[in-house]
Design an enzyme around this catalytic site. Structure first.
Site, PDB file in Angstrom:
ATOM      1  N   GLY A 103      35.060  34.630  15.195  1.00 15.69           N
ATOM      2  CA  GLY A 103      34.841  33.915  13.933  1.00 15.69           C
ATOM      3  C   GLY A 103      34.061  32.623  14.091  1.00 15.69           C
ATOM      4  O   GLY A 103      33.951  31.834  13.160  1.00 15.69           O
ATOM      5  N   GLY A 105      30.894  32.469  14.626  1.00 15.87           N
ATOM      6  CA  GLY A 105      29.488  32.665  14.255  1.00 15.87           C
ATOM      7  C   GLY A 105      28.643  33.055  15.458  1.00 15.87           C
ATOM      8  O   GLY A 105      27.427  33.154  15.364  1.00 15.87           O
ATOM      9  N   LEU A 106      29.291  33.268  16.602  1.00 11.42           N
ATOM     10  CA  LEU A 106      28.540  33.595  17.810  1.00 11.42           C
ATOM     11  C   LEU A 106      28.509  35.099  18.094  1.00 11.42           C
ATOM     12  O   LEU A 106      28.255  35.527  19.217  1.00 11.42           O
ATOM     13  CB  LEU A 106      29.112  32.833  19.012  1.00 11.42           C
ATOM     14  CG  LEU A 106      28.939  31.311  18.925  1.00 11.42           C
ATOM     15  CD1 LEU A 106      29.665  30.607  20.062  1.00 11.42           C
ATOM     16  CD2 LEU A 106      27.472  30.918  18.952  1.00 11.42           C
ATOM     17  N   SER A 108      30.815  37.688  17.995  1.00 13.60           N
ATOM     18  CA  SER A 108      31.805  38.376  18.828  1.00 13.60           C
ATOM     19  C   SER A 108      31.933  39.850  18.436  1.00 13.60           C
ATOM     20  O   SER A 108      32.039  40.718  19.304  1.00 13.60           O
ATOM     21  CB  SER A 108      33.167  37.682  18.742  1.00 13.60           C
ATOM     22  OG  SER A 108      33.531  37.503  17.396  1.00 13.60           O
ATOM     23  N   SER A 109      31.887  40.157  17.135  1.00 14.12           N
ATOM     24  CA  SER A 109      32.101  41.554  16.727  1.00 14.12           C
ATOM     25  C   SER A 109      30.947  42.442  17.207  1.00 14.12           C
ATOM     26  O   SER A 109      31.176  43.556  17.678  1.00 14.12           O
ATOM     27  CB  SER A 109      32.287  41.663  15.217  1.00 14.12           C
ATOM     28  OG  SER A 109      31.199  41.097  14.545  1.00 14.12           O
ATOM     29  N   ALA A 110      29.714  41.946  17.114  1.00 17.88           N
ATOM     30  CA  ALA A 110      28.570  42.747  17.582  1.00 17.88           C
ATOM     31  C   ALA A 110      28.657  42.950  19.090  1.00 17.88           C
ATOM     32  O   ALA A 110      28.416  44.058  19.595  1.00 17.88           O
ATOM     33  CB  ALA A 110      27.261  42.062  17.219  1.00 17.88           C
ATOM     34  N   ASP A 152      22.484  41.040  14.620  1.00 20.38           N
ATOM     35  CA  ASP A 152      23.481  40.718  15.647  1.00 20.38           C
ATOM     36  C   ASP A 152      23.560  41.805  16.719  1.00 20.38           C
ATOM     37  O   ASP A 152      23.580  41.515  17.928  1.00 20.38           O
ATOM     38  CB  ASP A 152      24.872  40.559  15.022  1.00 20.38           C
ATOM     39  CG  ASP A 152      24.970  39.335  14.115  1.00 20.38           C
ATOM     40  OD1 ASP A 152      23.912  38.764  13.795  1.00 20.38           O
ATOM     41  OD2 ASP A 152      26.087  38.962  13.735  1.00 20.38           O
TER      42      ASP A 152
HETATM   43  C1  MEV Z   1      25.671  36.951  10.537  1.00 22.49           C
HETATM   44  O1  MEV Z   1      25.674  36.650  11.930  1.00 22.49           O
HETATM   45  C2  MEV Z   1      24.258  36.983  10.025  1.00 22.49           C
HETATM   46  C3  MEV Z   1      24.120  37.336   8.540  1.00 22.49           C
HETATM   47  O2  MEV Z   1      22.723  37.272   8.257  1.00 22.49           O
HETATM   48  C4  MEV Z   1      24.648  38.714   8.242  1.00 22.49           C
HETATM   49  C5  MEV Z   1      23.808  39.826   8.862  1.00 22.49           C
HETATM   50  O3  MEV Z   1      22.678  39.593   9.275  1.00 22.49           O
HETATM   51  O4  MEV Z   1      24.342  40.950   8.894  1.00 22.49           O
HETATM   52  C6  MEV Z   1      24.826  36.339   7.656  1.00 22.49           C
END
Ligand code: MEV
Length: 323
Positions: A103, A105-106, A108-110, A152
């Site tokens: 969570g 923004g780095l 992690s899920s990808a 991502d």
């Molecule tokens: C999320 O890391 C990036 C967004 O542009 C969503 C996406 O590209 O799927 C917010």
């Protein structure tokens, strides 16, 4: 036999949110990775555990469900979806190490998705290339989040610093400008799906206002690509600051992110903006020659890491008893 794969997290320099509507984006892999190990289970059960995240679950891969044994498996939907793509339901033990804060923004899920799929394909001896892997990982994100650009998952697969074009081509930058950045992240998590949906709602409500903003972010990204190639630091920084203003207008900025953006500018960053989906998560600060100073100040109140983009993408291996 055991298979192991790891994939990096990412940080977005330009174009988040706009990329969902086909605009280009620039992002780079960070020096924090997700690692997945898979081996045959010693009994009839499939187990997934992560010491880093403090959880353990028993998996029912046929039904795509799990029984919790310990902790909170925040990232599990991505793993279950990956299993449904790349596993034959034989009992396995999976181990996940994650050096990327969830969570933040780095990405992690990808990273977890790419590493899980690569480890599964290796485990089953399936031949695959990066293009296939990135596509499969994007499909997993789409299934779990509802909306997602391929950004991502592409960065986690290919690594390095990349430009994702309007026609979804990945163009890798040559690392001749030796870019380095500082990332600041709060413990207040952002939710990508929620943020993407809130931007979509604004865009649908006020198309005449928000469509041009999205387009302008795309123009900024194209200008930034030229600035990076020419190593034009001032232009790159100005474009980051401008992108931050537009992200704020999309409603994805927060008080915490703003605070970090301005603290970093006060202490030596020439450009700074939120990075990723926003609503929490992280900022990226461009501070040539002043990385240590900005790193220290961001770490004082929140958390910081220093990154550069010479990193590898996905790495995978099969370990046999002989190796
Ligand atoms: C999320 O890391 C990036 C967004 O542009 C969503 C996406 O590209 O799927 C917010």
């Amino acid at each position: 036999m055991e298979s192991i794969a790891s994939a990096p997290g990412k940080t977005i320099l330009f174009g988040e949110h706009a990329v969902v509507y086909g605009e280009p984006a620039i992002a780079g892999a960070v020096n924090r990775r997700a690692t997945v190990k898979i081996k045959k289970s010693t009994n009839d059960l499939s187990i997934l555990k992560s010491e880093d995240l403090g959880f353990e679950v028993e998996l029912d891969t046929k039904k795509g469900t799990y029984t919790l044994k310990k902790g909170k498996p925040g990232i599990i939907r991505y793993i279950l979806e990956s299993l449904s793509k790349g596993h034959d339901h034989s009992p396995i033990e999976m181990d996940l190490s994650l050096a990327i804060p969830i969570g933040s923004g780095l990405g992690s899920s990808a990273a977890v998705t790419v590493a899980t799929l690569a480890a599964l394909y290796q485990y089953h001896g399936k031949k695959f290339n990066k293009k296939f892997l990135a596509k499969q990982a994007h499909e997993v994100e789409l299934k779990v989040q509802g909306i997602a650009s391929p950004l991502d998952t592409s960065v986690s697969t290919y690594g390095g610093l990349v430009y994702l074009s309007r026609d979804k081509k990945i163009v890798k930058f040559k690392n001749n400008s030796n870019l380095s950045f500082v990332i600041g992240y709060t413990m207040k998590h952002g939710n990508t799906g929620k943020m993407v949906k809130s931007v979509k709602a604004l865009k649908n409500k006020y198309p005449k206002i928000f469509n041009p903003i999205i387009k302008t972010i795309g123009e900024i990204t194209d200008e930034a690509k030229v600035a990076i190639v020419n190593n034009d630091k001032k232009r790159l920084a100005e474009l980051m600051n401008c992108n931050q203003g537009l992200l704020d207008s999309l409603g994805v900025n927060t008080k915490e992110l703003s605070r970090m953006v301005y603290i970093s500018r006060k202490h030596g960053a020439i450009g700074s903006k939120l990075t990723g989906a926003g609503g929490g998560g992280s900022i990226i600060a461009y501070c040539p020659g002043r990385e240590n100073q900005v790193y220290r100040i961001l770490n004082k109140y929140d958390n910081a890491i220093k990154v550069n983009f010479s990193r590898e993408g996905v790495i995978y291996n099969t370990l046999t008893d002989e190796s």
